[in-house]
Enzyme design. Structure first.
Site, PDB file in Angstrom:
ATOM      1  N   LYS A 168       0.842  -1.202   0.000  1.00  0.00           N
ATOM      2  CA  LYS A 168       0.000   0.000   0.000  1.00  0.00           C
ATOM      3  C   LYS A 168       0.877   1.252   0.000  1.00  0.00           C
ATOM      4  O   LYS A 168       2.076   1.164   0.287  1.00  0.00           O
ATOM      5  CB  LYS A 168      -0.897  -0.014   1.232  1.00  0.00           C
ATOM      6  CG  LYS A 168      -0.126   0.138   2.536  1.00  0.00           C
ATOM      7  CD  LYS A 168      -1.033   0.039   3.754  1.00  0.00           C
ATOM      8  CE  LYS A 168      -0.239   0.250   5.013  1.00  0.00           C
ATOM      9  NZ  LYS A 168      -0.665  -0.632   6.111  1.00  0.00           N
ATOM     10  N   ARG A 224     -10.637   0.499  14.474  1.00  0.00           N
ATOM     11  CA  ARG A 224     -10.531   1.355  13.303  1.00  0.00           C
ATOM     12  C   ARG A 224     -11.592   0.916  12.309  1.00  0.00           C
ATOM     13  O   ARG A 224     -12.579   1.601  12.111  1.00  0.00           O
ATOM     14  CB  ARG A 224      -9.114   1.217  12.722  1.00  0.00           C
ATOM     15  CG  ARG A 224      -8.549   2.446  12.104  1.00  0.00           C
ATOM     16  CD  ARG A 224      -7.058   2.330  11.798  1.00  0.00           C
ATOM     17  NE  ARG A 224      -6.683   1.115  11.066  1.00  0.00           N
ATOM     18  CZ  ARG A 224      -5.463   0.898  10.571  1.00  0.00           C
ATOM     19  NH1 ARG A 224      -4.511   1.803  10.732  1.00  0.00           N
ATOM     20  NH2 ARG A 224      -5.185  -0.213   9.932  1.00  0.00           N
ATOM     21  N   TYR A 231      17.853  30.323   9.096  1.00  0.00           N
ATOM     22  CA  TYR A 231      16.745  31.105   9.676  1.00  0.00           C
ATOM     23  C   TYR A 231      16.765  31.073  11.203  1.00  0.00           C
ATOM     24  O   TYR A 231      17.001  30.028  11.810  1.00  0.00           O
ATOM     25  CB  TYR A 231      15.402  30.528   9.229  1.00  0.00           C
ATOM     26  CG  TYR A 231      15.074  30.752   7.774  1.00  0.00           C
ATOM     27  CD1 TYR A 231      14.910  32.034   7.260  1.00  0.00           C
ATOM     28  CD2 TYR A 231      14.911  29.668   6.916  1.00  0.00           C
ATOM     29  CE1 TYR A 231      14.592  32.231   5.919  1.00  0.00           C
ATOM     30  CE2 TYR A 231      14.589  29.849   5.583  1.00  0.00           C
ATOM     31  CZ  TYR A 231      14.430  31.134   5.090  1.00  0.00           C
ATOM     32  OH  TYR A 231      14.117  31.321   3.776  1.00  0.00           O
ATOM     33  N   MET A 285      13.407  25.242   3.130  1.00  0.00           N
ATOM     34  CA  MET A 285      12.505  24.575   2.187  1.00  0.00           C
ATOM     35  C   MET A 285      13.249  23.617   1.253  1.00  0.00           C
ATOM     36  O   MET A 285      12.801  22.502   1.016  1.00  0.00           O
ATOM     37  CB  MET A 285      11.730  25.609   1.379  1.00  0.00           C
ATOM     38  CG  MET A 285      10.586  25.000   0.590  1.00  0.00           C
ATOM     39  SD  MET A 285       9.658  26.184  -0.390  1.00  0.00           S
ATOM     40  CE  MET A 285       8.836  27.142   0.868  1.00  0.00           C
TER      41      MET A 285
HETATM   42  C1  LIG Z   1      -0.015  -1.739   6.698  1.00  0.00           C
HETATM   43  C2  LIG Z   1      -0.763  -2.941   7.102  1.00  0.00           C
HETATM   44  C3  LIG Z   1      -0.108  -4.173   7.301  1.00  0.00           C
HETATM   45  C4  LIG Z   1       1.392  -4.320   7.284  1.00  0.00           C
HETATM   46  O1  LIG Z   1       1.947  -3.875   8.506  1.00  0.00           O
HETATM   47  P1  LIG Z   1       3.538  -3.939   8.755  1.00  0.00           P
HETATM   48  O2  LIG Z   1       3.691  -3.527  10.170  1.00  0.00           O
HETATM   49  O3  LIG Z   1       4.132  -2.966   7.815  1.00  0.00           O
HETATM   50  O4  LIG Z   1       3.959  -5.321   8.475  1.00  0.00           O
HETATM   51  C5  LIG Z   1      -0.884  -5.284   7.537  1.00  0.00           C
HETATM   52  N1  LIG Z   1      -2.232  -5.204   7.602  1.00  0.00           N
HETATM   53  C6  LIG Z   1      -2.883  -4.038   7.453  1.00  0.00           C
HETATM   54  C7  LIG Z   1      -4.364  -4.011   7.562  1.00  0.00           C
HETATM   55  C8  LIG Z   1      -2.177  -2.868   7.214  1.00  0.00           C
HETATM   56  O5  LIG Z   1      -2.829  -1.716   7.066  1.00  0.00           O
END
Ligand SMILES: *Cc1c(COP(=O)(O)O)cnc(C)c1O
Length: 378
Positions: free
Chosen positions: A36, A139, A271, A320
């Site tokens: 993802k 969640r 800065y 920046m």
């Molecule tokens: C991101 C995610 C994972 C992977 O988690 P890691 O700690 O990166 O291995 C697994 N399941 C869900 C639902 C996630 O959102």
């Protein structure tokens, strides 16, 4: 998402990702590659291709849109794999692509379930789904008390095919939070058993990287591995640090030095004049700043970078597109030389967890943000 027109170079070693995948697979059962958010900033399609070469046959992405992009790429590349969407459908237009691009969505609410059922009936086409349970993350997902109604609704919607059951661990990276992890595992068992007793032969998956590495008891038919693929351990800095042994970092971030000049004792730099030279110094001005996702939050936090084969401290506020480093003790530094902000070779290499420590975050965020810069694959 990408940041362009800067001097940054993000170098990704796909061989490291492949090696990390093999290490996770040693856990025994199927490892779903979690890619993802553009594979945690490492590149969705590139990482999927590398994992497929190691035999990974299931990918977890975020939004349905990201899944559609991945499916288009996999089809072109002739790769046959399952794609699951961890967010599942959010908007009405997220539903049709589930069929079109063969995406297995997490279904974790009655609203999603009803919409999928309606669409399946209209199309006259079944849809494989993963039933998402909330076992403590609070969640997304069905909770235990939803079970009777969930089973009723599934019974009435035969075109919705639960092929997986999933839940997500909230504290598996914390060795002192074992009780909560085990409680989540227990609740998941109850819900998976209920699904199976109702006749759904689901492939269950609960473990993330931390669960894969530390909690054999929570392994089901498959696991969802993310951060370890990219070479960082969820246990960095904990008593269980050794569990991440053998993981190889895949991302390196480097940029160019723009200027090298003296800074006299007593003078300030950048800065706000927050840093005062305690001796006559030489500073390198480096083409890295918060516009490149090198956070302003790194200012004055003892962050280091690699210049001329040495570790040097970053000094003054991060701007920046520029920041400064103390190169007084590094011979022969010149404009056009590289400064390495993440990675590097040998014992001096800057790890994602180190950078995250200065930054006040975790390796996951370091990868996602720095990964938005231009990437090259080595
Ligand atoms: C991101 C995610 C994972 C992977 O988690 P890691 O700690 O990166 O291995 C697994 N399941 C869900 C639902 C996630 O959102």
């Amino acid at each position: 998402m990408s940041i362009q027109y800067n001097k940054f170079e993000i170098r990704i070693r796909l061989s490291a990702i492949r090696s990390n995948y093999r290490l996770l697979k040693n856990s025994g059962s199927r490892v779903i590659g979690v890619i993802k958010a553009d594979a945690y900033g490492h590149g969705l399609c590139e990482v999927a291709g590398a994992l497929a070469q190691e035999g990974c046959d299931t990918f977890a992405i975020g939004s349905v849109e990201e899944g559609a992009a991945l499916r288009r790429h996999l089809r072109q590349a002739g790769i046959n794999a399952r794609i699951m969407s961890l967010l599942g459908p959010v908007d009405p237009e997220d539903y049709a692509p589930l069929w079109e691009h063969e995406i297995i969505p997490f279904i974790g609410s009655f609203r999603q379930l009803e919409t999928v059922a309606g669409q399946a009936a209209r199309l006259g086409r079944a849809l494989p789904v993963s039933i998402k349970f909330d076992t403590g993350m609070a969640r997304l997902g069905f909770v235990e008390t939803d079970l009777p109604r969930l089973l009723d609704r599934l019974h009435e919607a035969p075109l919705v095919r639960p092929v997986m059951a999933s839940s997500h661990l909230a504290t598996a990276d914390d060795p002192s939070a074992m009780d909560f992890v085990m409680e989540q595992g227990r609740r998941f068992e109850i819900m998976v058993t209920a699904l199976r007793q109702a006749g759904y032969q689901v492939e269950a998956n609960l473990a993330n990287t931390a669960g894969i590495l530390a909690h054999q008891k929570l392994h089901h038919q498959s696991q969802r591995g993310g951060i370890a693929l990219y070479g960082a351990s969820p246990f960095a800095g904990t008593a269980w640090e050794h569990l991440g042994k053998g993981l190889v970092p895949a991302m390196e971030a480097r940029t160019k030095i723009v200027s090298v000049h003296p800074l006299k004792k007593g003078h300030t730099i950048s800065y706000g004049g927050t840093y005062t030279a305690q001796r006559d110094m030489t500073v390198a001005i480096v083409a890295a700043g918060y516009a490149d996702a090198y956070s302003r939050g790194l200012s004055g936090r003892g962050a280091q970078m690699l210049i001329g084969g040495r570790r040097v401290p970053q000094v003054g506020r991060v701007c920046m597109q520029l920041c400064a480093a103390d190169v007084t003790d590094v011979p022969d530094v010149r404009p056009g030389d590289w400064a390495t902000l993440l990675g590097g070779s040998g014992a001096l290499a800057i790890t994602a967890d180190e950078l995250a420590g200065w930054w006040g975050t975790i390796s996951y965020e370091v990868f996602c943000l720095l990964g938005m810069n231009r990437r090259i694959y080595i």
